[in-house]
Design a protein around this motif. Structure first.
Motif, short mmCIF file in Angstrom:
data_model
loop_
_atom_site.label_atom_id
_atom_site.label_comp_id
_atom_site.label_asym_id
_atom_site.label_seq_id
_atom_site.Cartn_x
_atom_site.Cartn_y
_atom_site.Cartn_z
N VAL A 54 54.69 48.76 101.47
CA VAL A 54 54.87 48.32 102.86
C VAL A 54 54.35 46.90 103.03
CG1 VAL A 54 54.15 48.73 105.25
CG2 VAL A 54 54.91 50.63 103.84
N ALA A 55 53.24 46.59 102.38
CA ALA A 55 52.64 45.26 102.49
C ALA A 55 53.38 44.21 101.65
CB ALA A 55 51.18 45.32 102.06
N GLY A 56 54.34 44.64 100.85
CA GLY A 56 55.07 43.71 99.99
C GLY A 56 54.31 43.32 98.74
N ASP A 57 53.25 44.05 98.43
CA ASP A 57 52.48 43.77 97.21
C ASP A 57 53.10 44.58 96.07
OD1 ASP A 57 50.65 43.10 95.31
OD2 ASP A 57 48.89 43.72 96.46
N ASN A 58 54.24 44.12 95.63
CA ASN A 58 55.04 44.86 94.66
C ASN A 58 54.42 44.93 93.28
OD1 ASN A 58 57.17 45.44 96.57
ND2 ASN A 58 57.52 43.26 96.52
N GLU A 59 53.72 43.88 92.88
CA GLU A 59 53.03 43.91 91.58
C GLU A 59 51.95 44.99 91.57
OE1 GLU A 59 53.81 42.52 88.78
OE2 GLU A 59 55.35 41.16 89.53
N ALA A 60 51.21 45.10 92.67
CA ALA A 60 50.18 46.14 92.76
C ALA A 60 50.83 47.52 92.72
CB ALA A 60 49.35 45.98 94.02
N ALA A 70 61.90 48.52 109.51
CA ALA A 70 61.59 49.86 110.00
C ALA A 70 60.24 50.37 109.52
CB ALA A 70 62.67 50.84 109.54
N LEU A 71 59.63 49.70 108.56
CA LEU A 71 58.44 50.23 107.93
C LEU A 71 57.14 50.09 108.71
CD1 LEU A 71 59.26 49.29 104.28
CD2 LEU A 71 59.51 51.48 105.41
N PRO A 72 56.85 48.97 109.37
CA PRO A 72 55.56 48.87 110.04
C PRO A 72 55.32 49.97 111.07
CG PRO A 72 56.52 46.71 109.79
CD PRO A 72 57.57 47.71 109.37
N ALA A 73 56.33 50.32 111.84
CA ALA A 73 56.14 51.37 112.83
C ALA A 73 55.86 52.70 112.15
CB ALA A 73 57.38 51.49 113.71
N LEU A 74 56.55 52.98 111.07
CA LEU A 74 56.32 54.22 110.35
C LEU A 74 54.93 54.24 109.74
CD1 LEU A 74 57.52 56.90 109.31
CD2 LEU A 74 57.98 55.69 107.20
N ALA A 75 54.53 53.11 109.20
CA ALA A 75 53.21 53.04 108.58
C ALA A 75 52.12 53.36 109.59
CB ALA A 75 52.98 51.66 107.97
N GLN A 76 52.32 52.97 110.83
CA GLN A 76 51.35 53.28 111.87
C GLN A 76 51.45 54.73 112.31
OE1 GLN A 76 52.32 50.40 114.84
NE2 GLN A 76 51.41 48.72 113.71
N ALA A 77 52.65 55.29 112.21
CA ALA A 77 52.87 56.65 112.70
C ALA A 77 52.34 57.72 111.76
CB ALA A 77 54.36 56.87 112.94
N MET A 133 58.96 58.08 90.60
CA MET A 133 60.01 57.33 89.93
C MET A 133 60.81 56.46 90.90
SD MET A 133 61.48 59.92 87.02
CE MET A 133 61.24 61.52 87.77
N ILE A 134 61.11 57.00 92.06
CA ILE A 134 61.89 56.24 93.05
C ILE A 134 61.09 55.06 93.56
CG2 ILE A 134 62.97 56.32 95.33
CD1 ILE A 134 63.69 59.30 94.63
N ASN A 135 59.83 55.28 93.89
CA ASN A 135 59.02 54.17 94.39
C ASN A 135 58.78 53.13 93.30
OD1 ASN A 135 58.97 55.26 96.88
ND2 ASN A 135 56.77 55.52 97.01
N LEU A 136 58.60 53.56 92.07
CA LEU A 136 58.45 52.61 90.98
C LEU A 136 59.75 51.82 90.80
CD1 LEU A 136 56.83 51.31 88.72
CD2 LEU A 136 57.41 53.27 87.26
N GLY A 137 60.87 52.49 90.93
CA GLY A 137 62.16 51.80 90.87
C GLY A 137 62.27 50.74 91.96
N GLN A 138 61.83 51.06 93.17
CA GLN A 138 61.85 50.08 94.25
C GLN A 138 60.96 48.89 93.92
OE1 GLN A 138 63.80 49.82 96.78
NE2 GLN A 138 64.78 51.80 96.55
N ALA A 139 59.77 49.16 93.39
CA ALA A 139 58.85 48.07 93.03
C ALA A 139 59.45 47.22 91.92
CB ALA A 139 57.49 48.65 92.63
N TYR A 140 60.07 47.86 90.93
CA TYR A 140 60.73 47.10 89.87
C TYR A 140 61.84 46.22 90.44
CZ TYR A 140 58.65 49.76 85.93
OH TYR A 140 57.80 50.31 85.00
N ASN A 183 56.87 63.15 101.22
CA ASN A 183 57.21 61.86 101.79
C ASN A 183 57.28 60.80 100.71
OD1 ASN A 183 57.62 60.35 104.27
ND2 ASN A 183 55.85 59.22 103.59
N ILE A 184 58.20 59.90 100.86
CA ILE A 184 58.33 58.79 99.93
C ILE A 184 58.36 57.50 100.73
CG2 ILE A 184 60.84 58.92 99.88
CD1 ILE A 184 60.52 58.34 96.87
N ALA A 185 57.84 56.48 100.14
CA ALA A 185 57.65 55.23 100.88
C ALA A 185 58.93 54.47 101.16
CB ALA A 185 56.67 54.34 100.15
#
Length: 124
Positions: A42-48, A17-24, A64-71, A6-8
């Protein structure tokens, strides 16, 4: 049998679409809790998320993909593109469950993310 991981936030999926998935589900199937920075993204804490993921193995396409999203979210589109391209060209690939529940190969997820990034940059 292919392993499904799974990837975030791969592929620039909408936050709506994310909050429902995060709960699921926990968001990091097949990974130690927190290793994909799912909760931070999911929380939008991209620096963290950046801080967490830069310390992970950058040989894992999901990382790598999640880091790319955060970047991308922190105004570093060049670094984001490098991460997406590295995931696309990785010698490792496996199926990922995206935040919207879609199952795609990690290379395809990285390609979708890169195309989404390029589209956002082109529309500026």
């Amino acid at each position: 049998m292919k392993t499904i991981k799974n990837i975030a936030i791969a592929a620039g999926l909408t936050i709506a679409a994310l909050p429902a998935l995060a709960q699921a589900q926990d968001g990091e199937i097949g990974y130690a809790k927190g290793s994909l920075a799912y909760d931070a993204l999911v929380a939008g804490d991209n620096e963290a998320a950046v801080q967490k993921l830069e310390g992970e193995r950058l040989t894992d396409p999901a990382v790598m993909i999640n880091l790319g999203q955060a970047y991308a979210r922190t105004g570093r589109p060049g670094d984001a593109a490098k991460m997406f391209m590295a995931a696309m060209n990785s010698n490792r690939s496996f199926d990922l469950v995206l935040a919207d529940g879609q199952v795609v190969n990690s290379r395809k997820a990285a390609e979708i993310a890169l195309n989404s990034l390029n589209g956002r940059l082109a529309s500026r």
